[in-house]
Design an enzyme around this catalytic site. Sequence first.
Site, PDB file in Angstrom:
ATOM      1  N   HIS A 127       0.987  -1.519   0.274  1.00 37.29           N
ATOM      2  CA  HIS A 127       0.015   0.186   0.331  1.00 37.29           C
ATOM      3  C   HIS A 127       1.215   0.936  -0.125  1.00 37.29           C
ATOM      4  O   HIS A 127       0.593   2.461  -0.148  1.00 37.29           O
ATOM      5  CB  HIS A 127      -1.098  -0.289   1.112  1.00 37.29           C
ATOM      6  CG  HIS A 127      -2.329   0.388   1.205  1.00 37.29           C
ATOM      7  ND1 HIS A 127      -2.800   1.531   0.239  1.00 37.29           N
ATOM      8  CD2 HIS A 127      -3.355   0.884   1.194  1.00 37.29           C
ATOM      9  CE1 HIS A 127      -3.783   1.688  -0.081  1.00 37.29           C
ATOM     10  NE2 HIS A 127      -3.984   1.150   1.349  1.00 37.29           N
ATOM     11  N   ASP A 135     -10.290 -13.060 -15.422  1.00 36.56           N
ATOM     12  CA  ASP A 135     -10.078 -14.586 -16.144  1.00 36.56           C
ATOM     13  C   ASP A 135      -9.003 -14.906 -16.652  1.00 36.56           C
ATOM     14  O   ASP A 135      -8.922 -14.336 -17.411  1.00 36.56           O
ATOM     15  CB  ASP A 135     -11.098 -14.637 -17.180  1.00 36.56           C
ATOM     16  CG  ASP A 135     -11.723 -15.636 -17.514  1.00 36.56           C
ATOM     17  OD1 ASP A 135     -11.101 -16.890 -17.842  1.00 36.56           O
ATOM     18  OD2 ASP A 135     -12.575 -15.399 -18.719  1.00 36.56           O
TER      19      ASP A 135
END
Length: 329
Positions: free
Chosen positions: A42, A260
């Site tokens: 982060h 995907d």
Amino acid sequence: MIHQLLPFHPNSEELLSKTHLVMIQTNIFDCGGIAIGLYASHKIVDGLSRLTFLNSWAARARNESSKQVNPSFISSSVFPPDPSLSTYSHSNFHNHTKEKHNFVTSRFVFDHSALALLKIKAACSSTPIPSSIEVVMGLLSKSFINTTKVKYGGNKTPVLAPVVDLRSRSSPPLPPHSFGNIFCKTTLFVDDFNPELPLLVHQISDAIASIDGDFVEGIKGDDRLLKLIGPKKHLREKYSYNAESFPLSSVCRSGLYEADFGWGKPIWACLGSGDTDPYGVGNLVILMDTRSGEGIEAWVTIKEELMAIFEKNQELLAFASLNPSPLEI
């Protein structure tokens, strides 16, 4: 169980000492299913940047060049580093004592029909119809305010902190695939421990709307520190040692279920939340899409003693399912 699928436990001391930008663990189950655990620092990227990386990686695996992106690394030129900002703690609203807390996470899932009913309940004749994200943030905030009242008897001030993505709010807008931590956190100090839902949703909506093009331009300049904290400095000083912060963030509509890799879209996408508070962040809410794209799954991480009250809130449970199986959403 989710922690076992990640390269490190979210609160691992070893993780905190590492400087890796990205770590990935691939888990292959006996049934043939696959789970990918991803950690991205982060310090470098926010949630939307992580999803940009993940979806582009999946597109490359499918050899779909049209869906691969060239990320824009312009955030440091748009918002140049300012050493003065490091003197102001990001955990200013948290209890600064040495007291330690355990944090627990519960999932609250709002389906399409619940969101429709919640919008009606939160609507106000004098304001536009609120969004699904705003009404969920409002209901969770109302439940949190009630929880702090029950737990602390009104002796702690709830501070709501909606997180706003700055990419689309810049003028002109930043590229949607801009990499970095490109967000800002607003603050709402709550004095009414029994707020009406429409009013609370309206206040959250106004706070988010205040982060507009003019605001973004202001935090690019030399007076950015004053722009960020100046107007509410006296409130921060008043409440910083006696407040209970409730940051609210969303990655809805950002392609969470688009990764995907060639075997179809994910059955479930989720976060690996910790159970302690090594970063000083503490309480945190993250909203994400359900697999259908029509609902919202809220991951609420708060102190263990608060969660025991929060997850029994009947107004909240009238609209949300508590910790349902991923296959049910």
